[in-house]
Design an enzyme around this catalytic site. Structure first.
Site, PDB file in Angstrom:
ATOM      1  N   ASP A  36       0.814  -1.211   0.000  1.00 10.41           N
ATOM      2  CA  ASP A  36       0.000   0.000   0.000  1.00 10.41           C
ATOM      3  C   ASP A  36       0.849   1.264   0.000  1.00 10.41           C
ATOM      4  OD1 ASP A  36      -2.131   1.553   2.527  1.00 10.41           O
ATOM      5  OD2 ASP A  36      -1.952   1.897   0.363  1.00 10.41           O
ATOM      6  N   ASP A 220      -1.870   5.583  -5.190  1.00 13.32           N
ATOM      7  CA  ASP A 220      -2.180   4.766  -4.023  1.00 13.32           C
ATOM      8  C   ASP A 220      -2.571   3.344  -4.416  1.00 13.32           C
ATOM      9  OD1 ASP A 220      -4.572   5.003  -1.244  1.00 13.32           O
ATOM     10  OD2 ASP A 220      -2.884   3.665  -1.658  1.00 13.32           O
TER      11      ASP A 220
HETATM   12  O1  LIG Z   1      -5.971   4.487   3.213  1.00 12.43           O
HETATM   13  C1  LIG Z   1      -5.530   4.882   2.170  1.00 12.43           C
HETATM   14  N1  LIG Z   1      -4.891   4.031   1.286  1.00 12.43           N
HETATM   15  N2  LIG Z   1      -4.635   2.731   1.618  1.00 12.43           N
HETATM   16  C2  LIG Z   1      -5.617   1.882   2.009  1.00 12.43           C
HETATM   17  N3  LIG Z   1      -6.902   2.099   1.890  1.00 12.43           N
HETATM   18  C3  LIG Z   1      -7.663   0.969   2.429  1.00 12.43           C
HETATM   19  C4  LIG Z   1      -6.666  -0.001   3.007  1.00 12.43           C
HETATM   20  C5  LIG Z   1      -5.337   0.525   2.620  1.00 12.43           C
HETATM   21  C6  LIG Z   1      -5.652   6.300   1.763  1.00 12.43           C
HETATM   22  C7  LIG Z   1      -4.545   7.100   1.733  1.00 12.43           C
HETATM   23  C8  LIG Z   1      -4.686   8.449   1.434  1.00 12.43           C
HETATM   24  C9  LIG Z   1      -5.934   8.942   1.138  1.00 12.43           C
HETATM   25 BR1  LIG Z   1      -6.131  10.770   0.733  1.00 12.43          BR
HETATM   26  C10 LIG Z   1      -7.058   8.134   1.160  1.00 12.43           C
HETATM   27  C11 LIG Z   1      -6.910   6.787   1.457  1.00 12.43           C
END
Ligand SMILES: O=C(NNC1=NCCC1)c1ccc(Br)cc1
Length: 331
Positions: A36, A220
Site C-alpha cells: 500500500d 495509491d
Molecule cells: O488508506 C488509504 N490508502 N490505503 C488503504 N486504503 C484501504 C486499506 C489501505 C488512503 C490514503 C490516502 C488517502 Br487521501 C485516502 C486513502
C-alpha cells in the site's frame, strides 16, 4: 539487492485489492499482504488477535520465530481512508519479499482489526510503501520495508505492474525494461503529505480533446478506485447513458450494459489511457444490472487519488532518490 514478487487480485471477479506473498521470521512464515503506497505501517494478522476477528487469514506467530524480538513498550494504531482500522504491538524480525531480505524489519502485530479487515479473508495484513513520516508506531516511529531495503538495493526504486483481473508484479531495486513500452516519464513528488503526491497535467474523456489542467493527487496502490474532482466526473459520466450519482450507493452508478468511454490522464507530455473495461468496476450488489463506476468524486477526500483502476493501466516507478520522483509508462 533486488526482489520481485507477484501482485495477486484478492477476488477473481473485481480488482478490490492485490496481495503479495512475503516470508517473515525463522523458520519462514508466509503471509499474503496488501502492498500500500498510501500508508506506511507494515502490520499483520497475528496470534495476539481474538479468534472472533480472524476469518481464514494466515496469522504471524512471533513465538514460533527464533529471530523475532518484541519491541518493548511500542504500540501502533491506524485508520485508513475507507474507515478501516487496526492496532497492536510491535516486533522486529526478518522480512523477505521476492528474494530481498530486510533483517530487523518492524512487523506490527494486530491485537485488533476492524470488520472490513476480518471480512477480507485473503488479506493477512498490509505493507506500507508510503513515506516513513506517516508510520504510526509510538513512542518511536518505524521505517518502511522500502526505507530499510533502499541502502542495499541496486537502485533505490520499486515498481508496480498491476493488472486488470490478473496477476501482476512488484519489483524492488531494479526497473524491468520488458514490463513497459516507450519511455518512462518522471514527474516531481511532494513528500510533505507523506504520500506519493504528484501533479497530473490534465485529462481527456474517450476520444475527446485533452483538457490541460493541473490535478494534484496521490498514487495509491491500496485504494481500488480513482477519485477526481466533480468537474471531471461530470465531463466523464455525461457520456454514459443512464449514469447518475447515487446517494444509495455512495457514488456514480450506471446500467452495466451502458457503453463507457475510456479515460486518459496526462503525465507531463505523456498520456496514460484507462480502458473503459477498467471503469465498469463492479455490480453494486451481486447479480445487479447496476454497476459502480471506477471513477468517483474526491470532493469528500480533500485530495485526488490515483488508485488501482489507474495504476493498472500503466507501469509505475516509485523512485526513492533525493528527491523522490514518480515515473509512468505505457505497457
Ligand atoms: O488508506 C488509504 N490508502 N490505503 C488503504 N486504503 C484501504 C486499506 C489501505 C488512503 C490514503 C490516502 C488517502 Br487521501 C485516502 C486513502
Amino acid at each position: 539487492d533486488t526482489g520481485s514478487a507477484a501482485a495477486i487480485p484478492v477476488n477473481p471477479n473485481y480488482d478490490i485489492a492485490y496481495v503479495t506473498p512475503v516470508s517473515i521470521g525463522t523458520p519462514p512464515q508466509t503471509l499474503h499482504l496488501d502492498f500500500d503506497t498510501g500508508s506506511s505501517d507494515l502490520w499483520v494478522f497475528s496470534s495476539h488477535l481474538p479468534a472472533s476477528q480472524i476469518r481464514g487469514q494466515t496469522i504471524y506467530v512471533p513465538a514460533n520465530s527464533s529471530t523475532a524480538k518484541l519491541l518493548a513498550d511500542h504500540t501502533w494504531s491506524i485508520t485508513y481512508g475507507d474507515g478501516s482500522a487496526s492496532r497492536g504491538n510491535v516486533y522486529v524480525d526478518n522480512f523477505t519479499v521476492g528474494g530481498l531480505t530486510v533483517e530487523n524489519q518492524a512487523v506490527q502485530c494486530a491485537l485488533q482489526v476492524s470488520t472490513s479487515f476480518t471480512r477480507e479473508s485473503n488479506i493477512d495484513g498490509l505493507v506500507g510503501l508510503g513515506f516513513s513520516t506517516l508510520n504510526t508506531v509510538v513512542p518511536k516511529s518505524q521505517l518502511t520495508f522500502f526505507d530499510n531495503a533502499k541502502p542495499h538495493m541496486d537502485e533505490p526504486v520499486f515498481t508496480a505492474d498491476l493488472k486488470w483481473k490478473s496477476e501482476g508484479t512488484y519489483d524492488f531495486g531494479f526497473i524491468d525494461e520488458k514490463k513497459y513500452t516507450g519511455k518512462i516519464t518522471y514527474v516531481p513528488v511532494n513528500t510533505s503529505p507523506g504520500y506519493w503526491t504528484f501533479t497530473s497535467s490534465g485529462y481527456a474523456v474517450g476520444s475527446g480533446n485533452f483538457s490541460a489542467t493541473s490535478i494534484v493527487g496521490i498514487a495509491d496502490t491500496g485504494t481500488s478506485l480513482v477519485y477526481l474532482p466533480p468537474s471531471i466526473l461530470t465531463a466523464y459520466y455525461r457520456q454514459v447513458e443512464g449514469a447518475t450519482s447515487s446517494r444509495t450507493y455512495g457514488g456514480y452508478v450506471f446500467p452495466c450494459n451502458s457503453k463507457l468511454p475510456s479515460f486518459t490522464f496526462g503525465i507531463g507530455e505523456a498520456r496514460i489511457t484507462i480502458p473503459s473495461s477498467y471503469i465498469s468496476y463492479a455490480p453494486v450488489t451481486a447479480g445487479s444490472s447496476t454497476c459502480f463506476g471506477g471513477l468517483q468524486s474526491s470532493s469528500s477526500l480533500g485530495i485526488n487519488i490515483w488508485g488501482d483502476v489507474a495504476l493498472k493501466a500503466a507501469f509505475v516507478v516509485f523512485h526513492g532518490g533525493n528527491p523522490p520522483t514518480i515515473g509512468w509508462a505505457k505497457k
